[in-house]
Design a protein around this motif. Sequence first.
Motif, PDB file in Angstrom:
ATOM      1  N   MET A 116      38.539  40.533  36.589  1.00  0.00           N
ATOM      2  CA  MET A 116      39.803  40.371  37.311  1.00  0.00           C
ATOM      3  C   MET A 116      40.831  41.416  36.883  1.00  0.00           C
ATOM      4  O   MET A 116      41.634  41.884  37.707  1.00  0.00           O
ATOM      5  N   SER A 117      40.830  41.780  35.617  1.00  0.00           N
ATOM      6  CA  SER A 117      41.738  42.833  35.162  1.00  0.00           C
ATOM      7  C   SER A 117      41.355  44.178  35.776  1.00  0.00           C
ATOM      8  O   SER A 117      42.229  44.977  36.138  1.00  0.00           O
ATOM      9  N   PHE A 118      40.039  44.435  35.913  1.00  0.00           N
ATOM     10  CA  PHE A 118      39.588  45.663  36.585  1.00  0.00           C
ATOM     11  C   PHE A 118      40.009  45.657  38.053  1.00  0.00           C
ATOM     12  O   PHE A 118      40.416  46.688  38.598  1.00  0.00           O
ATOM     13  N   ASP A 119      39.920  44.490  38.689  1.00  0.00           N
ATOM     14  CA  ASP A 119      40.346  44.368  40.083  1.00  0.00           C
ATOM     15  C   ASP A 119      41.824  44.692  40.232  1.00  0.00           C
ATOM     16  O   ASP A 119      42.234  45.412  41.150  1.00  0.00           O
ATOM     17  N   ARG A 120      42.649  44.192  39.316  1.00  0.00           N
ATOM     18  CA  ARG A 120      44.090  44.475  39.356  1.00  0.00           C
ATOM     19  C   ARG A 120      44.359  45.957  39.072  1.00  0.00           C
ATOM     20  O   ARG A 120      45.270  46.550  39.645  1.00  0.00           O
ATOM     21  N   TYR A 121      43.557  46.551  38.194  1.00  0.00           N
ATOM     22  CA  TYR A 121      43.707  47.976  37.879  1.00  0.00           C
ATOM     23  C   TYR A 121      43.442  48.829  39.125  1.00  0.00           C
ATOM     24  O   TYR A 121      44.207  49.744  39.437  1.00  0.00           O
ATOM     25  N   VAL A 122      42.374  48.503  39.858  1.00  0.00           N
ATOM     26  CA  VAL A 122      42.055  49.262  41.070  1.00  0.00           C
ATOM     27  C   VAL A 122      43.133  49.054  42.121  1.00  0.00           C
ATOM     28  O   VAL A 122      43.547  50.002  42.805  1.00  0.00           O
ATOM     29  N   ALA A 123      43.618  47.814  42.271  1.00  0.00           N
ATOM     30  CA  ALA A 123      44.613  47.504  43.295  1.00  0.00           C
ATOM     31  C   ALA A 123      45.935  48.231  43.053  1.00  0.00           C
ATOM     32  O   ALA A 123      46.607  48.640  44.004  1.00  0.00           O
ATOM     33  N   ILE A 124      46.312  48.404  41.793  1.00  0.00           N
ATOM     34  CA  ILE A 124      47.613  49.001  41.476  1.00  0.00           C
ATOM     35  C   ILE A 124      47.521  50.507  41.279  1.00  0.00           C
ATOM     36  O   ILE A 124      48.392  51.257  41.729  1.00  0.00           O
ATOM     37  N   CYS A 125      46.471  50.974  40.635  1.00  0.00           N
ATOM     38  CA  CYS A 125      46.349  52.408  40.350  1.00  0.00           C
ATOM     39  C   CYS A 125      45.733  53.201  41.509  1.00  0.00           C
ATOM     40  O   CYS A 125      45.972  54.397  41.631  1.00  0.00           O
ATOM     41  N   PHE A 126      44.923  52.522  42.336  1.00  0.00           N
ATOM     42  CA  PHE A 126      44.296  53.193  43.485  1.00  0.00           C
ATOM     43  C   PHE A 126      44.464  52.331  44.736  1.00  0.00           C
ATOM     44  O   PHE A 126      43.468  51.877  45.332  1.00  0.00           O
ATOM     45  N   SER A 213      42.486  48.337  31.075  1.00  0.00           N
ATOM     46  CA  SER A 213      42.981  48.151  32.441  1.00  0.00           C
ATOM     47  C   SER A 213      44.490  47.977  32.446  1.00  0.00           C
ATOM     48  O   SER A 213      45.207  48.600  33.254  1.00  0.00           O
ATOM     49  N   TYR A 214      45.009  47.178  31.525  1.00  0.00           N
ATOM     50  CA  TYR A 214      46.449  46.929  31.509  1.00  0.00           C
ATOM     51  C   TYR A 214      47.236  48.117  30.961  1.00  0.00           C
ATOM     52  O   TYR A 214      48.397  48.309  31.342  1.00  0.00           O
ATOM     53  N   ILE A 215      46.629  48.891  30.092  1.00  0.00           N
ATOM     54  CA  ILE A 215      47.300  50.122  29.647  1.00  0.00           C
ATOM     55  C   ILE A 215      47.497  51.063  30.829  1.00  0.00           C
ATOM     56  O   ILE A 215      48.585  51.643  31.015  1.00  0.00           O
ATOM     57  N   VAL A 233      54.470  44.803  41.442  1.00  0.00           N
ATOM     58  CA  VAL A 233      53.364  44.936  40.496  1.00  0.00           C
ATOM     59  C   VAL A 233      53.417  43.836  39.449  1.00  0.00           C
ATOM     60  O   VAL A 233      52.391  43.239  39.095  1.00  0.00           O
ATOM     61  N   PHE A 234      54.623  43.535  38.984  1.00  0.00           N
ATOM     62  CA  PHE A 234      54.784  42.479  37.984  1.00  0.00           C
ATOM     63  C   PHE A 234      54.333  41.136  38.542  1.00  0.00           C
ATOM     64  O   PHE A 234      53.655  40.357  37.858  1.00  0.00           O
ATOM     65  N   THR A 235      54.696  40.855  39.778  1.00  0.00           N
ATOM     66  CA  THR A 235      54.293  39.604  40.408  1.00  0.00           C
ATOM     67  C   THR A 235      52.778  39.529  40.560  1.00  0.00           C
ATOM     68  O   THR A 235      52.168  38.468  40.379  1.00  0.00           O
ATOM     69  N   THR A 236      52.149  40.656  40.857  1.00  0.00           N
ATOM     70  CA  THR A 236      50.701  40.699  41.058  1.00  0.00           C
ATOM     71  C   THR A 236      49.944  40.443  39.761  1.00  0.00           C
ATOM     72  O   THR A 236      48.918  39.754  39.757  1.00  0.00           O
ATOM     73  N   CYS A 237      50.444  40.977  38.658  1.00  0.00           N
ATOM     74  CA  CYS A 237      49.691  40.940  37.392  1.00  0.00           C
ATOM     75  C   CYS A 237      50.141  39.860  36.418  1.00  0.00           C
ATOM     76  O   CYS A 237      49.409  39.562  35.469  1.00  0.00           O
ATOM     77  N   SER A 238      51.314  39.292  36.617  1.00  0.00           N
ATOM     78  CA  SER A 238      51.859  38.376  35.620  1.00  0.00           C
ATOM     79  C   SER A 238      50.994  37.137  35.425  1.00  0.00           C
ATOM     80  O   SER A 238      50.779  36.689  34.289  1.00  0.00           O
ATOM     81  N   SER A 239      50.482  36.577  36.524  1.00  0.00           N
ATOM     82  CA  SER A 239      49.662  35.368  36.423  1.00  0.00           C
ATOM     83  C   SER A 239      48.398  35.630  35.621  1.00  0.00           C
ATOM     84  O   SER A 239      48.042  34.864  34.711  1.00  0.00           O
ATOM     85  N   HIS A 240      47.721  36.728  35.957  1.00  0.00           N
ATOM     86  CA  HIS A 240      46.483  37.051  35.242  1.00  0.00           C
ATOM     87  C   HIS A 240      46.768  37.375  33.781  1.00  0.00           C
ATOM     88  O   HIS A 240      46.001  36.987  32.885  1.00  0.00           O
ATOM     89  N   ALA A 241      47.863  38.067  33.512  1.00  0.00           N
ATOM     90  CA  ALA A 241      48.202  38.412  32.128  1.00  0.00           C
ATOM     91  C   ALA A 241      48.466  37.159  31.294  1.00  0.00           C
ATOM     92  O   ALA A 241      48.058  37.078  30.128  1.00  0.00           O
ATOM     93  N   PRO A 283      44.919  27.051  36.210  1.00  0.00           N
ATOM     94  CA  PRO A 283      45.139  26.937  37.663  1.00  0.00           C
ATOM     95  C   PRO A 283      46.591  26.751  38.040  1.00  0.00           C
ATOM     96  O   PRO A 283      47.022  27.232  39.103  1.00  0.00           O
ATOM     97  N   PHE A 284      47.374  26.070  37.193  1.00  0.00           N
ATOM     98  CA  PHE A 284      48.786  25.878  37.502  1.00  0.00           C
ATOM     99  C   PHE A 284      49.545  27.200  37.472  1.00  0.00           C
ATOM    100  O   PHE A 284      50.472  27.416  38.258  1.00  0.00           O
ATOM    101  N   ILE A 285      49.174  28.097  36.564  1.00  0.00           N
ATOM    102  CA  ILE A 285      49.826  29.411  36.519  1.00  0.00           C
ATOM    103  C   ILE A 285      49.597  30.146  37.831  1.00  0.00           C
ATOM    104  O   ILE A 285      50.523  30.732  38.414  1.00  0.00           O
ATOM    105  N   TYR A 286      48.355  30.106  38.331  1.00  0.00           N
ATOM    106  CA  TYR A 286      48.055  30.825  39.565  1.00  0.00           C
ATOM    107  C   TYR A 286      48.690  30.161  40.786  1.00  0.00           C
ATOM    108  O   TYR A 286      49.168  30.856  41.694  1.00  0.00           O
TER     109      TYR A 286
END
Length: 313
Positions: A116-126, A213-215, A233-241, A283-286
Amino acid sequence: MKNITMVAEFTLLGFSIYPKLRIHIFFLVSLFYIMTMVVDLIIILLVLLNSKMQKPMYCFLANLAVIDICFVNTTIPNLLKDIWKESKSISVTCCLAQMYSHILSGTAEFLLLAVMSFDRYVAICFPLHYNTIMKRQLCIHLIAGVWYGSFLFTCTPVYLIMKLTFCFPIIDHFFCDIYPLLKKSCTSTLLVKNCVVVSSSLIIVSLIITVISYINIIITVVKIKTTEGKQRVFTTCSSHALVVSFAYGSCIFTYFHPSRIPQLYFNKNVSILNAVIVPLVNPFIYTVRNQCIKEAIHDIYLKLISQGISVYL
């Protein structure tokens, strides 16, 4: 060795609970368990039934919900039985099955968080190439790799544990965790411990992937000039982080702590948080922090209300 008597069942000491608090603790743990199951099932159904959520991010989220369901069912039902009936015995076979299910689902969760972190990396960086990279076939391969990798790296230690001879029937824990169980063997566990260390390297690899990925995500966020873009970007990654922090944090607190604290006592108390609280928080975080999920729940609620009014009329 001739006088060794193999045990047929173990006795789990669990927690010393004051009799008057037993019922309250039972219903509190039951409430957490039901809430975890319900919220995870809602997430799975939303992803399966809502066309707007047929995306890699939500596909991974649904699989995380499946893993959390498997994870809580390895420990909590037996914990509830022990609290209610004060019956703390478990057969060796069931104990080994519980241990393996717990390790398998726990390892799968760490690997999925890395995916999931790799997925977020691709979504934000590419972002322009996201749909090209994260195709449906790749998502299926990643999810299959999570389960296959978990099985591959956990089956060998468990097989070696099954070959051990257990002579001490009392386990100072509320479920069959691997290290308390190894302490009850009257044969050498050195090979098993070395194998566990090698297998745990998979979790370290998942942590490295997540950190890298997060770096890269942070580097990309720094380059964004608009506040709105950074907020998105913060909204997209905050839950997973947050979920990653809870998962790895609970693992670190379980196995790395000051030496002055007794290991089994510390592990048992932290494990209750890891078994009951963390699967509920995930699940509540998401659901709370994800706008798409909140909109999907709201749409279903409005449909149910409208259908109820039409039936009434």
